[in-house]
Design a protein around this motif. Structure first.
Motif, PDB file in Angstrom:
ATOM      1  N   PHE A 141     -94.121  57.293 -63.898  1.00 37.99           N
ATOM      2  CA  PHE A 141     -93.884  58.734 -63.963  1.00 37.99           C
ATOM      3  C   PHE A 141     -94.923  59.431 -64.837  1.00 37.99           C
ATOM      4  O   PHE A 141     -95.329  60.560 -64.550  1.00 37.99           O
ATOM      5  CB  PHE A 141     -92.457  59.003 -64.423  1.00 37.99           C
ATOM      6  N   ALA A 142     -95.387  58.754 -65.866  1.00 39.43           N
ATOM      7  CA  ALA A 142     -96.512  59.280 -66.635  1.00 39.43           C
ATOM      8  C   ALA A 142     -97.774  59.295 -65.784  1.00 39.43           C
ATOM      9  O   ALA A 142     -98.570  60.238 -65.843  1.00 39.43           O
ATOM     10  CB  ALA A 142     -96.727  58.448 -67.895  1.00 39.43           C
ATOM     11  N   ALA A 143     -97.945  58.258 -64.957  1.00 41.67           N
ATOM     12  CA  ALA A 143     -99.104  58.198 -64.069  1.00 41.67           C
ATOM     13  C   ALA A 143     -99.062  59.327 -63.032  1.00 41.67           C
ATOM     14  O   ALA A 143    -100.107  59.865 -62.644  1.00 41.67           O
ATOM     15  CB  ALA A 143     -99.164  56.842 -63.381  1.00 41.67           C
ATOM     16  N   MET A 144     -97.869  59.694 -62.576  1.00 40.23           N
ATOM     17  CA  MET A 144     -97.759  60.826 -61.648  1.00 40.23           C
ATOM     18  C   MET A 144     -98.343  62.090 -62.271  1.00 40.23           C
ATOM     19  O   MET A 144     -99.082  62.844 -61.623  1.00 40.23           O
ATOM     20  CB  MET A 144     -96.296  61.077 -61.288  1.00 40.23           C
ATOM     21  N   LYS A 145     -98.023  62.332 -63.535  1.00 38.06           N
ATOM     22  CA  LYS A 145     -98.500  63.544 -64.207  1.00 38.06           C
ATOM     23  C   LYS A 145    -100.017  63.514 -64.364  1.00 38.06           C
ATOM     24  O   LYS A 145    -100.691  64.544 -64.182  1.00 38.06           O
ATOM     25  CB  LYS A 145     -97.805  63.685 -65.562  1.00 38.06           C
ATOM     26  N   VAL A 146    -100.566  62.345 -64.663  1.00 39.81           N
ATOM     27  CA  VAL A 146    -102.018  62.210 -64.768  1.00 39.81           C
ATOM     28  C   VAL A 146    -102.671  62.508 -63.424  1.00 39.81           C
ATOM     29  O   VAL A 146    -103.682  63.226 -63.337  1.00 39.81           O
ATOM     30  CB  VAL A 146    -102.388  60.792 -65.254  1.00 39.81           C
ATOM     31  N   LEU A 147    -102.093  61.993 -62.364  1.00 38.07           N
ATOM     32  CA  LEU A 147    -102.640  62.181 -61.021  1.00 38.07           C
ATOM     33  C   LEU A 147    -102.549  63.649 -60.598  1.00 38.07           C
ATOM     34  O   LEU A 147    -103.482  64.201 -59.996  1.00 38.07           O
ATOM     35  CB  LEU A 147    -101.883  61.286 -60.033  1.00 38.07           C
TER      36      LEU A 147
END
Length: 502
Positions: free
Chosen positions: A454-460
């Motif tokens: 979910f943190a990676a979603m925000k980065v993407l």
């Protein structure tokens, strides 16, 4: 499309409603109709038809014992406002073709449904078809859907069947071998008729066990005593396969409306595939008159289909790899059996013999003339993990378009293979939102990649200016409702226990 029978025997024959309700034939074969291709779609009329009209027309041919009113209701329930685009499966042009020759290329986005995967197109439809099979004659017979998933089928089936009257659903997935987002999509599913269970093994182990469950007469008898019958939501069920045929015609209709092709121009489709169902739907479309120059199988490192198409030997006796494209991590591609049936001109004895060799020895070899016939329709290629990552990065750099690892396999293969002669356009089927695999995608783009999806979603989102689908972004923090896990040999007992709660 007339009566259906097993790929392994021409008798007995069933209506399409009976075939959908049963899911798989008693001898382990898959249901087929010998009338495939007898009725064809009028290609010049496609530009004037929207997705819902096309769905009614195509499915009316393939499932003829459903009335026009029944199909109209199913189509409206499945696609009326449930997908992000009015096109249901919108076609997006790529700025730069993956291939060196420059043939125009497009992405067919199949992931606009409730679970952000291509399986939604079929699994929003299957429960509606199942509800209208009407086989119980008022007896109160209930259906237990049993399915194995390599990642996406499970959630799409759960979303379709949760709360469906007269139905329960049991989903098995390979524990630890799906993405965190895929796992949470399944384990947070609400519904009193839902059971979700991890399997200590890989997808092929789970799928093979599900087939054994369907063939277990003792289990079937015990369930019948409870008023329960088993059926499938995997693409072994013809009711799951048929809705997928529609989007091939829908893609061609969009090309015609855009002036990208003229009626009759041939289009090449590249399909990331593991279980062979998605690309088999394209084969059905070609037999129904769609101008297809070639269907390209795009595999990941588990490239059993490519080896088969190259040399004619299907051999599952090989290492199994867990990759960034888990829905393609499959060594037993069940729907290949249907293609073998049609390519061999309906030779049930040959198909039964090949499947017996696969069951007993893990491999079979098709006759040279049959392989030559198959290769007239199909091409192939595959991508390793480094090539998948490079394809994600290249697609972004060249087109400012973000793709998931499964779609990236196809993007890589399109860059490696020259188009078939006469190809006017190439269409890459995109099977999942990149936000189902945010760490893999972010890593491929060279972004700092947190270990949390979910943190990676925000980065993407920040790096690409795209947005995660709400149904994925809001998974974080939802309570896990299903934490069961069993060994492969415990799956039948798990199904029986789930059925007792219906």
């Amino acid at each position: 499309m007339g009566l259906f029978h097993s790929t392994r025997s021409s008798a007995p024959t069933l209506s399409s409603k009976e075939a959908i309700r049963r899911g798989i034939a008693a001898d382990g074969g898959l249901f087929v109709s010998d009338e495939l291709g007898a009725r064809r779609i009028d290609i010049p009329t496609l530009p004037g038809k929207g997705y819902l009209e096309l769905a009614r027309e195509v499915m009316g041919i393939l499932l003829p014992d459903f009335t026009a009113d029944e199909l109209a209701a199913c189509v409206e329930e499945a696609y009326g406002g449930t997908f992000a685009s009015d096109e249901v499966t919108p076609l997006v042009p790529l700025t730069r073709s993956p291939g060196a020759d420059g043939t125009p290329a497009y992405v067919l986005e199949l992931f606009g449904g409730p679970t952000s995967a291509f399986k939604d197109v079929a699994l929003q439809m299957l429960p509606r078809l199942m509800a209208r099979t009407g086989a119980d004659g008022g007896s109160g017979e209930r259906i237990m859907i049993v399915t194995a998933t390599s990642g996406d089928t499970g959630k799409a089936a759960l979303a379709g069947f949760a709360g469906a009257p007269g139905c329960g659903i049991t989903v098995f997935y390979p524990e630890g071998k799906v993405s965190r987002v895929q796992e949470l999509q399944m384990t947070t599913q609400e519904g009193s008729n839902v059971a979700v269970c991890g399997v200590r093994g890989n997808f092929d182990d789970a799928q093979s066990a599900v087939k054994r469950i369907f063939a277990d007469e003792g289990l079937a008898e015990r369930l019948r005593a409870q008023g329960v019958v088993l059926s499938s939501a995997n693409s072994i069920n013809v009711g799951r396969l048929v809705p997928q045929v529609v989007y091939y015609f829908a893609a061609y209709a969009q090309l015609l409306r855009a002036g990208a092709v003229e009626p009759g121009d041939e289009v090449e489709f590249c399909v990331p595939t593991g279980n062979f169902g998605d690309i088999l739907a394209g084969y059905y479309a070609k037999r129904m008159g769609l101008p297809v120059s070639r269907l390209i199988v795009a595999s990941d490192r588990n490239n059993v289909l490519c080896d088969f198409l190259d040399g004619g030997t299907y051999d599952r006796n090989r290492p199994f790899y867990t990759t960034s494209s888990p829905s393609m991590d499959i060594l037993v591609s069940s729907n290949l059996e249907r293609m073998l049936y049609y390519a061999s001109d309906g030779d049930c004895d040959l198909v039964a013999d090949l499947m017996a060799h696969l069951a007993d020895e893990g491999a079979y070899k098709v006759p040279a003339e049959l392989l030559a016939r198959i290769r007239e329709d199909f091409g192939c290629g595959w991508a390793d993990e480094d090539q998948v990552a490079a394809a994600i990065r290249r697609c972004w750099d060249d087109n400012r378009y973000v793709i998931d690892p499964h779609t990236a396999c196809g993007y890589h293969v399109l860059g490696e293979l020259a188009p078939a002669p006469g190809t006017a356009a190439r269409v890459l089927l995109s099977t999942a939102s990149p936000y189902k695999f945010p760490r893999a995608v972010a890593g491929a783009l060279g972004l700092f990649c947190p270990p949390d999806d979910f943190a990676a979603m925000k980065v993407l989102e920040k790096a690409t200016g795209t947005r995660a689908p709400k149904q994925l972004a809001t998974l974080e923090g939802r309570p896990v409702l299903h934490g069961d896990a069993v060994d492969v040999d415990g799956m039948a007992a798990y199904v029986e226990a789930a059925a007792s709660r219906l």
